[in-house]
Design a protein around this motif. Structure first.
Motif: not given
Length: 489
Positions: A173-187
């Motif tokens: 769950a923590a990994a998904a939260v971190r990846a989602t935050s990073a994905l928002r920056e990349r998008v």
């Protein structure tokens, strides 16, 4: 078996330790209400039959055995005068089912004093009222304590599993939260780059080529193979050099991302050939955003799949949504249990699965078998931790005739021979006070033997301890605890 009646001698009864303190009139009553019977070698009564008589050995040799699965296991063989068996708990009356809890046979010509169960109960209450009350208290108190401690052990196991499951769920769950935050920056970066590309001097055919390269790059990410650290380092150096040679700034930052996506210099050459030289730097940065977003989405997918797998394993382990008795795949049960206790096993113990996948599903109580697996794994892990913390747990399944074998082998120090016969006894434990109830193996034995008509045994030498569970491949004809043979759903 037909037995020959013989005269009853009060003097002979008084020579037995059970009756040596009785008065002459009491001995006379025993002879009036009981009898002396002679038996030739063979069975006297069978386990599970109604307990109608109390037997005291006068001479000969008796053998007591218990039914374990399809086998009769000898528990006592003696020629000691005065040993007794049969309906010795009949003083409890109808509060306890009065059946023989073992089978009795004689190995040679033998004589018994035999007292009907109802006479035994009446005499006990008349002659020893205080003793009967004490025995009743001990019997029912022991049963209550066993049930209470068993419930506590199940709650402790559930608490430990809940804590482990929470920990296991928190990681993905923590990994998904971190990846989602990073994905928002990349998008956001991709949107900015898209605006720059739209405002730049790109021809239509160049943009089409760039979009095609982007699609092929995304496909390449999905098929990327894992590399060894040395291989990954070599490829990063090659990609970084290629990017530097083509005048692309920040190549050393893009190279690790491209390597993770499975890209190499040959792929970059194909990209360079597909776009204009002037747009190569922008294309590479655009592809870097593409790769990063694909990798982050893969991470989110892996994390959510992990959460889903843990929830599925928890449902499989608890069997909350299943029938109590049904046909079950033992391997699914084992896998769900191993996943649920993975936090307890830890990183220093290697788990090896040696499954015979050709084994058919079996009729079982899956939730209770999961409790057995948990107890046996817990003991194996504790043994290896006591031996230093490192080790291997091997879970093996195989077919043995009309039975399915599930074996848990550990590389711990082993079970000492002097306690091997006691480990299945209730309340026996080698763990420190407060760390074990001594009911784990007792509960497991009763689930396997009494509930499933199977067999549970241990083989142990230092460095190789094997707990072996054997279960019938087909539904037994014997009744369950409610008196009726269950049918799998």
């Amino acid at each position: 078996m037909t037995a020959a009646p013989l005269p009853c001698d009060p003097h002979e009864l008084s020579s037995l330790f059970l009756f040596e303190k009785l008065a002459p009139e009491q001995l006379d009553r025993l002879c009036r209400e009981g009898s002396v019977l002679a038996f030739e070698p063979g069975p006297v009564y069978a386990e599970g039959d109604p307990a109608t008589c109390f037997y005291v050995l006068l001479e000969g040799t008796v053998v007591l055995s218990r039914r374990v699965g399809d086998y009769d296991v000898e528990v006592t063989r003696t020629s000691d005068r005065g040993v007794y068996a049969g309906a010795f708990q009949s003083y409890l009356g109808d509060r306890v089912p009065q059946v023989y809890n073992s089978s009795l046979k004689v190995a040679e010509h033998s004589r018994f004093y035999v007292l009907p169960a109802e006479c035994f109960a009446q005499i006990m209450r008349e002659w020893f009222p205080m003793a009967v009350h004490l025995l009743e208290g001990l019997f029912f108190g022991y049963k209550s304590a066993q049930a209470a401690v068993g419930q506590r052990e199940r709650l402790m196991a559930l608490g430990a599993l809940s804590a482990g499951l929470t920990h296991e769920l928190n990681n993905p769950a923590a990994a998904a939260v971190r990846a989602t935050s990073a994905l928002r920056e990349r998008v956001a970066g991709m949107r900015h780059k898209l605006g720059a590309i739209a405002a730049g001097p790109y021809r239509r055919d160049s943009l089409e080529a760039l979009v095609e390269v982007q699609e092929r790059t995304a496909e390449r990410v999905a098929k990327a193979l894992s590399l060894s650290p040395l291989e990954a380092a070599d490829r990063e150096d090659a990609l970084s050099d290629w990017l530097d040679d083509h005048g692309i700034d920040g190549g050393w930052q893009m190279a690790p991302t491209f390597v993770q996506a499975g890209l190499d210099t040959e792929w970059l050459e194909q990209v360079a050939a597909a776009v204009d030289e002037g747009s190569l730097a922008g294309a590479m940065k655009w592809l870097n955003y593409t790769v990063e977003t694909e990798l982050l989405m893969n991470e989110i997918e892996d994390s959510t799949n992990r959460v889903s797998a843990l929830v599925t394993a928890a449902k499989q382990y608890s069997q909350l949504d299943r029938a109590p008795y049904r046909t079950a795949d033992v391997h699914e049960l084992l896998d769900s249990t191993l996943l649920m206790v993975s936090g307890k096993i830890g990183p220093r113990i290697r788990v090896v699965k040696e499954y015979d996948r050709a084994l058919p599903p079996i009729p079982a109580y899956p939730g209770e078998l999961n409790q057995v697996w948990t107890n046996l794994i817990d003991n194996a892990v504790a043994a290896m931790n006591d031996g230093g913390g490192d080790g291997t747990l091997t879970v093996r399944t195989a077919r043995e005739g009309d039975r399915l074998l599930v074996e848990f082998a550990d590389t711990g120090p082993g079970v000492p021979e002097e306690i091997r016969d006691r480990i299945f006894d209730p309340f026996f434990t080698t763990k420190p006070v407060g760390q074990g109830t001594g009911l784990g193996l007792d509960i497991s034995w009763r689930i396997v033997v009494n509930k499933h008509h199977g067999d549970l045994r241990v083989e142990s030498v230092p460095g190789d301890t094997r707990f072996q569970v054997r279960l019938p491949l087909t539904a037994p004809d014997a009744p369950d605890d409610n008196g009726a043979a269950p049918q799998p759903s």
